[in-house]
Design an enzyme around this catalytic site. Structure first.
Site, PDB file in Angstrom:
ATOM      1  N   ARG A  16       0.816  -1.216   0.000  1.00  0.00           N
ATOM      2  CA  ARG A  16       0.000   0.000   0.000  1.00  0.00           C
ATOM      3  C   ARG A  16       0.853   1.271   0.000  1.00  0.00           C
ATOM      4  NH1 ARG A  16      -5.035  -2.025   2.486  1.00  0.00           N
ATOM      5  NH2 ARG A  16      -5.706   0.055   3.002  1.00  0.00           N
ATOM      6  N   ARG A  72       5.565 -10.497  -0.070  1.00  0.00           N
ATOM      7  CA  ARG A  72       5.277 -10.090   1.315  1.00  0.00           C
ATOM      8  C   ARG A  72       4.187 -10.959   1.920  1.00  0.00           C
ATOM      9  NH1 ARG A  72       5.327  -4.071   2.990  1.00  0.00           N
ATOM     10  NH2 ARG A  72       7.506  -3.636   2.727  1.00  0.00           N
ATOM     11  N   ASP A  98      -1.650  -3.433  19.757  1.00  0.00           N
ATOM     12  CA  ASP A  98      -0.768  -4.289  18.962  1.00  0.00           C
ATOM     13  C   ASP A  98      -1.551  -5.421  18.303  1.00  0.00           C
ATOM     14  OD1 ASP A  98       1.778  -3.219  19.151  1.00  0.00           O
ATOM     15  OD2 ASP A  98       2.182  -4.153  21.091  1.00  0.00           O
ATOM     16  N   ARG A 141      -5.202  -7.304  11.698  1.00  0.00           N
ATOM     17  CA  ARG A 141      -5.631  -6.647  10.462  1.00  0.00           C
ATOM     18  C   ARG A 141      -4.900  -7.220   9.257  1.00  0.00           C
ATOM     19  NH1 ARG A 141      -4.147  -1.387  11.443  1.00  0.00           N
ATOM     20  NH2 ARG A 141      -5.964  -0.794  12.628  1.00  0.00           N
ATOM     21  N   TRP A 151      -1.370  -3.250  28.366  1.00  0.00           N
ATOM     22  CA  TRP A 151      -1.808  -2.379  27.267  1.00  0.00           C
ATOM     23  C   TRP A 151      -0.565  -2.244  26.396  1.00  0.00           C
ATOM     24  CZ3 TRP A 151      -6.928  -1.028  27.639  1.00  0.00           C
ATOM     25  CH2 TRP A 151      -7.516  -1.029  28.894  1.00  0.00           C
ATOM     26  N   ASN A 152      -0.310  -3.280  25.607  1.00  0.00           N
ATOM     27  CA  ASN A 152       1.061  -3.484  25.161  1.00  0.00           C
ATOM     28  C   ASN A 152       1.590  -2.453  24.185  1.00  0.00           C
ATOM     29  OD1 ASN A 152       3.121  -5.262  25.913  1.00  0.00           O
ATOM     30  ND2 ASN A 152       3.204  -5.979  23.786  1.00  0.00           N
ATOM     31  N   ILE A 153       0.726  -1.982  23.295  1.00  0.00           N
ATOM     32  CA  ILE A 153       1.249  -1.024  22.308  1.00  0.00           C
ATOM     33  C   ILE A 153       1.707   0.245  23.030  1.00  0.00           C
ATOM     34  CG2 ILE A 153      -0.904   0.195  21.677  1.00  0.00           C
ATOM     35  CD1 ILE A 153       0.007  -0.156  18.709  1.00  0.00           C
ATOM     36  N   GLU A 154       1.018   0.595  24.115  1.00  0.00           N
ATOM     37  CA  GLU A 154       1.418   1.772  24.905  1.00  0.00           C
ATOM     38  C   GLU A 154       2.637   1.431  25.769  1.00  0.00           C
ATOM     39  OE1 GLU A 154      -0.034   4.404  24.107  1.00  0.00           O
ATOM     40  OE2 GLU A 154      -1.999   3.824  23.342  1.00  0.00           O
ATOM     41  N   ASP A 205       1.816  -1.585  13.328  1.00  0.00           N
ATOM     42  CA  ASP A 205       1.469  -0.203  13.699  1.00  0.00           C
ATOM     43  C   ASP A 205       2.533   0.398  14.613  1.00  0.00           C
ATOM     44  OD1 ASP A 205      -0.814  -0.038  12.227  1.00  0.00           O
ATOM     45  OD2 ASP A 205      -2.211  -0.305  13.899  1.00  0.00           O
TER      46      ASP A 205
HETATM   47  C1  LIG Z   1     -11.222   3.824  24.762  1.00  0.00           C
HETATM   48  C2  LIG Z   1      -9.752   3.937  24.512  1.00  0.00           C
HETATM   49  N1  LIG Z   1      -8.924   4.114  25.562  1.00  0.00           N
HETATM   50  C3  LIG Z   1      -7.588   4.172  25.369  1.00  0.00           C
HETATM   51  C4  LIG Z   1      -7.059   4.079  24.103  1.00  0.00           C
HETATM   52  C5  LIG Z   1      -5.544   4.170  23.889  1.00  0.00           C
HETATM   53  N2  LIG Z   1      -4.993   2.840  23.510  1.00  0.00           N
HETATM   54  C6  LIG Z   1      -4.774   2.522  22.223  1.00  0.00           C
HETATM   55  S1  LIG Z   1      -4.160   0.999  22.039  1.00  0.00           S
HETATM   56  C7  LIG Z   1      -4.153   0.726  23.695  1.00  0.00           C
HETATM   57  C8  LIG Z   1      -3.672  -0.588  24.267  1.00  0.00           C
HETATM   58  C9  LIG Z   1      -4.592  -1.726  23.946  1.00  0.00           C
HETATM   59  O1  LIG Z   1      -4.234  -2.846  24.738  1.00  0.00           O
HETATM   60  P1  LIG Z   1      -4.774  -4.297  24.413  1.00  0.00           P
HETATM   61  O2  LIG Z   1      -6.176  -4.254  24.002  1.00  0.00           O
HETATM   62  O3  LIG Z   1      -4.447  -5.183  25.537  1.00  0.00           O
HETATM   63  O4  LIG Z   1      -3.948  -4.694  23.114  1.00  0.00           O
HETATM   64  P2  LIG Z   1      -2.365  -4.910  22.978  1.00  0.00           P
HETATM   65  O5  LIG Z   1      -1.779  -3.591  22.563  1.00  0.00           O
HETATM   66  O6  LIG Z   1      -1.849  -5.345  24.314  1.00  0.00           O
HETATM   67  O7  LIG Z   1      -2.219  -5.936  21.923  1.00  0.00           O
HETATM   68  C10 LIG Z   1      -4.645   1.837  24.377  1.00  0.00           C
HETATM   69  C11 LIG Z   1      -4.807   1.934  25.847  1.00  0.00           C
HETATM   70  C12 LIG Z   1      -7.985   3.933  23.032  1.00  0.00           C
HETATM   71  N3  LIG Z   1      -7.585   3.850  21.755  1.00  0.00           N
HETATM   72  N4  LIG Z   1      -9.294   3.819  23.263  1.00  0.00           N
END
Ligand SMILES: Cc1ncc(C[n+]2csc(CCOP(=O)(O)OP(=O)(O)O)c2C)c(N)n1
Length: 571
Positions: A255, A346, A390, A396, A468-471, A540
């Site tokens: 893309r 890919r 993540d 996706r 909240w792994n991506i964070e 991402d």
């Molecule tokens: C309602 C809301 N709160 C906070 C966020 C910010 N946020 C984006 S991704 C993420 C972590 C998601 O964690 P999880 O669902 O466990 O997925 P992982 O990244 O661990 O795979 C957060 C807190 C958001 N997008 N939406």
């Protein structure tokens, strides 16, 4: 005739609404009974936010109006996240609520807040109806606004004082024409603009077609133009499934390159939002744009088209093909073949990762291994819902399916559980799988209770990385490695499911997944709580999305944008 509440129920019935998502409350109860007696089923949820998410998914997957009925005050404020999500994704839903009785207006009544004012910026229509003779006219207009007749589709909000719901309405106030659904507006651009569009697209060497939600319903016409131009095609999550994944123009893995190299872009019912680099010249350095759509956002948002085709997708694509009769596209076949081969390479790489991505340093399974097994268990018509940070990013790219929903451009964590329930209720004969991060799953986890009560046969797969792994990963990279408030405890979600009467298993080893998935589909509703590693870096995360760069959503694009702006300043 009966009272206003019966009239509202009759309106919904006449508009073929078969299901309303709701949570009870005194201000709306006068509508519940008539809705039920009309044969419309009430899906009673545990939080109004979930009701709105369900109405959203119902609309997205069935094409029928999604309706949520929420009570006054906190019922409405709970619903706001769902309404905002539908607003950003431009999904037509109708949210109905009640307000305190008119004789108590401005007196400090129970649950009184200015509801319509709260939701006005995130709706296409937001009004309180306080006279019986206006009820049908307002409902008709609300649905038209939601459907985007001559404007952008999205949520409509209407509420009624509870005393009005109980008021008798004389037959003379009921205009039967208001029950009839309006035909969508069909618009075709002028021959002159069509001719100008043909010139750009048929003379292009590297044409790229991008579709959005405005292209829905125009699948045959879309396929036709892809075949004739022999171009590259990009769906976006909002129009996933319109073009089959084995179509030669479908090249999801290249893309970014397609955007960089295209010399002509046709957008069909798509806004140029952050996912498309705002259409910036830094992200699309060589392209002339032909934009097709029915709203200002689709037609000219962020970047004017070199040609702007104000028209509905089906009719306009058809007219475009007619206008091009006899013209031969000048698409550079060698570019297309190169792109196809890069895409194939890919995609094969991805299949390999799904089969053998190594575990993390913590010894836990890579999310791709989990998704590889999920992918292997899906039937052709499965509905897939993805939620998370993540994990959504991995899902996706990993999961191929014909019906797909996720957190969307609002990044609305928590949609997974309610989206899954609404999907399974709409399609009881199809597999419905929700793949979710553990953090995201928590938002609406209590709706597992709704799922069981409603007999919705969803399989929930929770990727449990205890964070909240991506964070958390972003903190590791960008904040001196300090991990603060981004870890969870690895809760036992299988036990949680079982406590709510849903089949649940916890899985640690990839080799146990095929049998566990089989058991889950047999026992649905069911939940698999799968332990995955925190060490995997998602696409991402690698693209810099969580860092929220200043100018663009992705760090690479952000760098290009900075360079382009620097060059402009120097010039
Ligand atoms: C309602 C809301 N709160 C906070 C966020 C910010 N946020 C984006 S991704 C993420 C972590 C998601 O964690 P999880 O669902 O466990 O997925 P992982 O990244 O661990 O795979 C957060 C807190 C958001 N997008 N939406």
């Amino acid at each position: 005739m009966g009272d206003v509440a019966h009239l509202i129920a009759r309106f919904l019935k006449e508009r073929s609404v078969d299901r309303v998502f709701s949570l009870c409350g005194g201000h709306i109860l006068p509508m519940w009974d008539p809705v039920h007696c009309m044969g419309i089923s009430i899906v009673d949820v545990r939080d109004e936010r979930a009701a709105v998410h369900m109405a959203h998914a119902h609309r997205e997957l069935t094409g029928r109006l999604g309706v949520a009925l929420v009570t006054a005050g906190p019922g409405l404020t709970n619903a706001v996240t769902g309404i905002a999500n539908a607003h950003v994704s431009r999904v037509p839903i109708l949210v109905i609520s009640g307000v305190p009785p008119r004789p108590q207006e401005n007196m400090g009544a129970l649950q009184a807040v200015p509801q319509a004012e709260i939701v006005r910026p995130i709706t296409r229509y937001a009004r309180t109806v306080s006279r019986a003779e206006h009820v049908l006219r307002e409902l008709d207009e609300a649905v038209s606004c939601a459907e985007g007749h001559c404007n952008e589709p999205g949520p409509a909000f209407i509420d009624f004082p509870t005393d009005l719901l109980r008021e008798e309405i004389p037959e003379a106030f009921v205009d039967p024409s208001r029950f009839r659904a309006r035909e969508p507006v069909r618009i075709i651009p002028s021959a002159e603009t069509l001719g100008a569009a043909v010139k750009i697209l048929w003379h292009a060497k590297r044409p790229l077609v991008i579709s959005g939600r405005g292209a829905r319903g125009a699948e045959p016409e879309l396929l036709k133009i892809l075949d004739v131009l022999g171009c590259v095609y990009m769906d976006t999550a909002e129009s996933r499934g319109l073009v089959p994944e084995d179509h030669p123009a479908y090249m999801p893995a290249v893309r970014a390159r397609a955007m960089q190299e295209a010399d002509a872009v046709l957008t069909v019912g798509r806004t140029l939002d952050f996912q498309l680099g705002y259409g910036s010249g830094a992200v699309f350095p060589h392209a002339r744009f032909v934009r097709m759509g029915t709203s200002a956002g689709e037609l000219r948002g962020n970047r004017r088209g070199d040609v702007e085709l104000f028209g509905s997708a089906q009719e306009t694509l058809e007219a475009l093909m007619k206008a091009a009769k006899g013209a031969r596209p000048e698409t550079d076949r060698s570019w297309i073949e190169e792109m196809q081969s890069a895409d194939r390479g890919r995609r094969q790489g991805l299949v390999q990762k799904l089969a053998d991505a190594p575990p993390g340093n913590d010894g836990a399974m890579h999310p791709y291994r989990l998704l590889g097994h999920v992918r292997g268990s899906l039937q052709e018509d499965a509905v897939v819902i993805a939620d998370g940070g993540d994990f959504l990013s991995f899902a996706r790219v990993a999961l191929a399916c014909s019906a797909y929903l996720d957190c969307g451009p609002f990044g609305c964590l928590g949609v997974g559980v309610p989206f899954g329930i609404a999907s399974a209720l709409a399609f009881p004969g199809r597999q419905v799988v929700v793949v979710s991060g553990d953090g995201s799953f928590g938002f609406n986890a209590i709706e597992l209770d709704t799922c069981r009560r409603q007999g919705a046969r969803v399989v929930f797969v929770v990727a449990n990385n205890a964070g909240w792994n991506i964070e958390r990963n972003d903190q590791k990279e960008a904040y001196g490695g300090r991990i603060v408030g981004t870890e969870l405890e690895g809760c036992d979600y299988a036990m949680l499911a079982r406590s709510l009467g849903v089949y649940g298993e916890r899985i640690d080893r990839a080799e146990d997944l095929p049998d566990a998935l089989r058991r889950a589909f047999d026992s649905a509703p069911a939940l698999l709580d799968v332990m995955v590693t925190r060490d995997a870096v998602s696409p991402d995360a690698a693209a810099g999305l969580p860092g929220i760069p200043d100018r663009q959503a992705l760090s690479t694009w952000d760098e290009w944008e900075r360079e382009a702006q620097g060059a402009r300043r120097e010039a």
